[in-house]
Enzyme design. Sequence first.
Site, PDB file in Angstrom:
ATOM      1  CG  HIS A 101       6.468 -16.973 -21.242  1.00  0.00           C
ATOM      2  ND1 HIS A 101       6.659 -18.343 -21.204  1.00  0.00           N
ATOM      3  CD2 HIS A 101       5.166 -16.760 -20.946  1.00  0.00           C
ATOM      4  CE1 HIS A 101       5.505 -18.931 -20.903  1.00  0.00           C
ATOM      5  NE2 HIS A 101       4.590 -17.999 -20.732  1.00  0.00           N
ATOM      6  CG  HIS A 103       2.215 -13.844 -18.623  1.00  0.00           C
ATOM      7  ND1 HIS A 103       1.328 -14.030 -19.660  1.00  0.00           N
ATOM      8  CD2 HIS A 103       2.756 -15.048 -18.345  1.00  0.00           C
ATOM      9  CE1 HIS A 103       1.334 -15.310 -19.982  1.00  0.00           C
ATOM     10  NE2 HIS A 103       2.194 -15.948 -19.204  1.00  0.00           N
TER      11      HIS A 103
END
Length: 136
Positions: A101, A103
């Site tokens: 992932h 940010h």
Amino acid sequence: MKQDDCIFCKIAGGEIPSHTLYEDGKFKVILDVAPATRGHALIIPKRHYANLYELPEDMAADVIRLAKKMMEKMTDKLNCDGFNLIQNNGEIAGQTVFHFHMHLIPRYHNDGEILKYTTISPSQEELEETVVQITK
């Protein structure tokens, strides 16, 4: 491919509700439930990859394109003053959820958030040794 015990696989698959900002066939962009700043979001692939090492190159390129698109939209809509893109790989690097992932962290003047690392002071010899080690 998904992992049954992965919270991001469950979020990407719609098993766990999220505050979704964007979704397509490959990715879901959601608001972080423990944000650093207002609008802090995460880009999550719908397929499970533990980290950037596992992410195929074409998907890595797609992540950057999506990050740019989201960053531009969020800057316009949230009137933020800057942006951090952060992507951690491995526990030692701060990764806590082992599903790739990225940010997206909008930054605001006086937001109080400090993203900092401590610098080191390598000698010229150490720098040259590092170049040789990496480029061999």
